[in-house]
Design a protein around this motif. Structure first.
Motif, PDB file in Angstrom:
ATOM      1  N   UNK A   1       0.778  -1.275  -0.046  1.00 26.82           N
ATOM      2  CA  UNK A   1       0.089  -0.148  -0.011  1.00 26.82           C
ATOM      3  C   UNK A   1       0.700   1.348   0.015  1.00 26.82           C
ATOM      4  N   UNK A   2       0.586   2.219  -0.937  1.00 28.27           N
ATOM      5  CA  UNK A   2       1.066   3.573  -0.634  1.00 28.27           C
ATOM      6  C   UNK A   2       0.069   4.536  -0.695  1.00 28.27           C
ATOM      7  N   UNK A   3       0.371   5.526   0.221  1.00 30.02           N
ATOM      8  CA  UNK A   3      -0.305   6.827   0.256  1.00 30.02           C
ATOM      9  C   UNK A   3       0.522   8.207   0.247  1.00 30.02           C
ATOM     10  N   UNK A   4       0.149   9.161  -0.460  1.00 33.63           N
ATOM     11  CA  UNK A   4      -0.756   8.870  -1.481  1.00 33.63           C
ATOM     12  C   UNK A   4      -0.163   7.852  -2.643  1.00 33.63           C
ATOM     13  N   UNK A   5      -0.761   7.808  -3.654  1.00 30.89           N
ATOM     14  CA  UNK A   5      -0.551   6.468  -4.610  1.00 30.89           C
ATOM     15  C   UNK A   5       1.043   6.930  -5.086  1.00 30.89           C
ATOM     16  N   UNK A   6       1.771   5.853  -5.429  1.00 27.04           N
ATOM     17  CA  UNK A   6       3.150   6.073  -5.664  1.00 27.04           C
ATOM     18  C   UNK A   6       3.419   7.083  -6.886  1.00 27.04           C
TER      19      UNK A   6
END
Length: 134
Positions: A112-117
């Motif tokens: 999971x990445x935050x924000x999107x990678x």
């Protein structure tokens, strides 16, 4: 603003979360563990805003003993779940220039990445480069 004398953030004049995070990142000691960085009020607020319902999961990962370091004026920290990076891994990048936080973690084999990678600035991608799989 963090001061070595207080070893904590104290509120100064009201400002945006981005301004608070930028001020925080500028004064994080190089070797401070990620769990302690997360407890700084500006970083905590930014993480709650960014992660919403995923905050508890991410915070549990980052509560494990970890390591952190300064990269220029920014901060990068990482930790493994119960010392086993195969079981879970989490990172935190605090961007001083933009007053933003970037996080990534694994859970049940998912990344999971935050924000999107694709929204991470290039300099924040250093956090992903240090993952055990890379």
């Amino acid at each position: 603003v963090w001061t070595s004398a207080h070893n904590a953030i104290r509120d100064s004049s009201p400002g945006s979360v981005e301004e608070e995070v930028a001020s925080t990142a500028n004064d994080i000691p190089q070797s401070l563990e990620p769990a302690l960085v997360m407890k700084r009020p500006a970083v905590d607020r930014a993480l709650h805003t960014l992660l919403k319902d995923d905050f508890a999961t991410y915070a549990a990962m980052m509560a494990e003993p970890g390591k952190g370091r300064s990269i220029g004026r920014d901060y990068y920290g990482s930790t493994c779940l119960k010392g086993d990076c195969d079981a879970g891994y989490a990172t935190l990048f605090v961007d001083n220039e933009n007053g933003a936080v970037y996080v990534a973690w694994t859970e049940s084999g998912n990344l999971f990445f935050r924000p999107d990678l694709d929204l991470w600035p290039e300099k924040a991608e250093v956090a992903y480069e240090f993952w055990p799989e890379n």
